[in-house]
Each structure stands twice: as structure tokens, then as C-alpha cells.
Design a protein around this motif. Structure first.
Motif, mmCIF file in Angstrom:
data_model
loop_
_atom_site.group_PDB
_atom_site.id
_atom_site.type_symbol
_atom_site.label_atom_id
_atom_site.label_comp_id
_atom_site.label_asym_id
_atom_site.label_seq_id
_atom_site.Cartn_x
_atom_site.Cartn_y
_atom_site.Cartn_z
ATOM 1 N N LEU A 78 -0.135 6.722 2.118
ATOM 2 C CA LEU A 78 1.274 6.832 1.765
ATOM 3 C C LEU A 78 1.433 7.080 0.271
ATOM 4 O O LEU A 78 0.694 6.527 -0.543
ATOM 5 N N PHE A 137 4.449 6.904 -2.769
ATOM 6 C CA PHE A 137 5.715 6.225 -3.018
ATOM 7 C C PHE A 137 6.399 6.851 -4.238
ATOM 8 O O PHE A 137 5.728 7.272 -5.186
ATOM 9 N N SER A 174 9.057 6.938 0.670
ATOM 10 C CA SER A 174 7.609 6.955 0.833
ATOM 11 C C SER A 174 7.272 8.110 1.766
ATOM 12 O O SER A 174 8.064 8.455 2.650
#
Length: 336
Positions: free
Chosen positions: A118, A120, A31
Motif C-alpha cells: 500500500l 499512503f 491509500s
């Protein structure tokens, strides 16, 4: 209790089963915080990148492991993913000491779809796939090169035969002999396991078979002279030498001494304890000059064969009187 798809499906999302599936697929997880540049990775990803477990890493830290030729491209791609709607994928090389690996990075882009700033994604080791692709590309390039050379050789052999014969019957007979000899020589360049064998393990016989298609059978007989000591050549070295001689003869037929009826070719050899030296000398052909820029596919193939397989050296002297090629190989490598 009957096992059905409906009863099995919930098991797919259990964390321990997800971990098993990920490990079985060789997938590693990451991530990326787009604001702080911090990366979080699982242990398998740390192993993949050759980084000690548990230390904090950023994208810039990983960049130090990316192959210099790919580094800017990868940085630009990761930055651009923030504007990409949907999934993205990029393949690149990383260096771990002297080892080179191919990595495929896959993830989800688009700022609007981020979770707490974030992104991923996953890393996958695709080294095996890339090596297979490179092997196929190399084989395709070599096959294309060989086909072009064979067509050029057939044209050149036809011209040679027309100069040394007087009737169409004689020309057809001699051209057939040349093409048959060319087929035998080509078998040495591309041996078929369990089907093709070198007719002799002697260097002189090997050179005679390879150069027979290019020598004139009529008025210009004897324009190719081979003078080598009695010396054995191993199976592997036979294939490599055949490839080298085939390439040199093809180029001579197209551009060098064998392209004109006044040209001659001498192949000599001297053997010492530390090196076997084969000298290819052309005379009487068109004036030659050193090629400009990087060599073509054929010259690269020859250099790779000499330096890699034979662990020797090859030197080209582009003299006005004709090309001189000096090939040096250790006796031990020649016998393999």
C-alpha cells in the motif's frame, strides 16, 4: 498544573486530535494498493472528487474526473512513484460537472517502504493558489506586453514627429505633447482607483483622447478621423475600449497605416437598438496580410476583453488596402 511542551506533545498523536488538525488544514487522506489498483479515501476526499460516499473506487475511476489534458501525465506520475525513493508531489486539474478544481496529490514512493503493498498520501485542494498564480502570470505577461508596446510607440511617435517638424525645438515641443497625450491615453487603459478618471463619458471624446498621440500635428494633420454619434460610455466599458483602441493603434503604428506618412485611419460608429458597431478602417499603409498561426498576446487580450467583458464580437478583414476591424457591442454593456 503547569502546561509544558512535554505534556502537550503526547496529545498531538491522539487520533481525535490528528483528525482535527487534518480537517483544519483541508487535507484529505488516501491509500493505494499498487497490485489491485484499489483506492481507499476518507469522506473529505470523496467530497473533493465529487464522488458519493462509500462506493469502491480505483485509480482508473478517479482518472475519469481528471482533466483530459492532465490525465496521461498523472497516470505516468503515479506509476513512476513506485520507483521514487521518498516523497512525491504532483498538481493537476479535475472536473466536477462544469467546475474545475486544482488538486495536489502528495505521498510516499519506493516499493521497499510500502506497507503490505500500500502507498499512503493526501489530496489537497489548491484551486485558490493556482488561480492566484495564474493571475500573477497574466499580470506579468500583460505588463511585459505593455512595456514593449510603449517602447515601440515612443519610437514610432518620434519618427512621426520628425517628419512633421523642421527644427529640433519644434520636434521637442511636439514630441512632448504626444508623449503627454500618450500618458493620458495610458491612464484610461490602466486606471488608478480614486486617482484616474475618464475625462469624459462620451464615446467621441474617449476616442479623441486615445488617438491624439498618433495624429500628426503638422503637415499631415487630420490623418485620423473620428465620426461617432453622441453616446455615453460607462466606467468599466471605458477601460476595456481604451485597451482595445490602444492595442489597435499600437499595431497600426508598427505595421499598418500609421507606420507611414501616407496612411489614414477612420473610426466610425453606428448605433442601433441591438448593437453598437464601431468600424476601424485603415488606408494608404503597407499591404497587410492575415497573421499565420495563433495570434500574439495582444490579440488574445483584445479578444478576451471583447468576448468576456463587453460580451460582444470583433472581426478582422485583412484587405490589401488596409485593415478593417469591426467591433459590435450591445448598448447595455457599453453603458456599464
Amino acid at each position: 498544573m503547569t502546561t509544558t511542551a512535554e505534556t502537550l506533545k503526547p496529545l498531538l498523536w491522539e487520533s481525535k486530535n490528528l483528525v482535527r488538525a487534518i480537517q483544519a488544514a483541508g487535507v484529505t487522506l488516501w491509500s493505494w494498493n499498487v497490485d489491485t489498483d484499489a483506492l481507499a479515501m476518507d469522506d473529505l476526499a470523496y467530497d473533493l472528487w465529487g464522488i458519493p460516499h462509500g462506493i469502491d473506487v480505483t485509480f482508473e475511476d478517479l482518472s475519469d474526473h481528471i482533466h483530459p489534458a492532465d490525465r496521461d501525465r498523472v497516470r505516468a506520475a503515479f506509476t513512476a512513484t513506485r520507483a521514487i525513493v521518498g516523497a512525491f508531489e504532483i498538481d493537476f486539474r479535475i472536473m466536477i460537472g462544469d467546475e474545475l478544481k486544482w488538486i495536489s496529490a502528495r505521498g510516499q514512493g519506493d516499493d521497499a517502504g510500502m506497507v503490505r503493498r500500500l502507498m499512503f498520501g493526501i489530496f489537497i485542494d489548491v484551486t485558490g493558489r493556482k488561480q492566484a498564480e495564474e493571475g500573477r502570470e497574466l499580470l506579468a505577461g500583460e505588463m511585459s506586453h505593455r512595456v514593449k508596446n510603449l517602447l515601440a510607440i515612443a519610437s514610432g511617435l518620434t519618427a512621426i514627429t520628425s517628419r512633421s517638424t523642421k527644427t529640433t525645438t519644434d520636434m521637442a515641443r511636439d514630441l512632448t505633447l504626444r508623449l503627454t497625450a500618450l500618458g493620458r491615453a495610458h491612464d484610461l487603459v490602466r486606471p488608478v482607483p480614486a486617482q484616474t478618471r475618464a475625462p469624459s463619458a462620451l464615446l467621441g471624446d474617449l476616442l479623441t483622447v486615445l488617438l491624439a498621440p498618433y495624429d500628426d500635428l503638422g503637415a499631415f494633420s487630420g490623418r485620423i478621423r473620428v465620426s461617432v454619434p453622441r453616446m455615453s460610455v460607462g466606467d468599466a466599458a471605458t477601460t476595456i475600449l481604451a485597451l482595445i483602441v490602444h492595442e489597435l493603434a499600437t499595431n497600426s503604428l508598427k505595421y499598418g497605416a500609421l507606420s507611414v506618412d501616407t496612411g489614414t485611419l477612420d473610426v466610425s460608429c453606428s448605433a442601433q437598438d441591438k448593437a453598437v458597431t464601431v468600424v476601424w478602417t485603415e488606408n494608404g499603409g503597407p499591404k497587410v496580410t492575415a497573421p499565420v498561426g495563433k495570434g500574439g498576446y495582444g490579440s488574445k487580450l483584445v479578444e478576451r476583453s471583447v468576448n468576456g467583458h463587453l460580451q460582444g464580437s470583433i472581426h478582422y478583414n485583412w484587405a490589401e488596402t488596409g485593415l478593417v476591424v469591426t467591433l459590435k457591442v450591445s448598448p447595455g454593456r457599453l453603458a456599464i
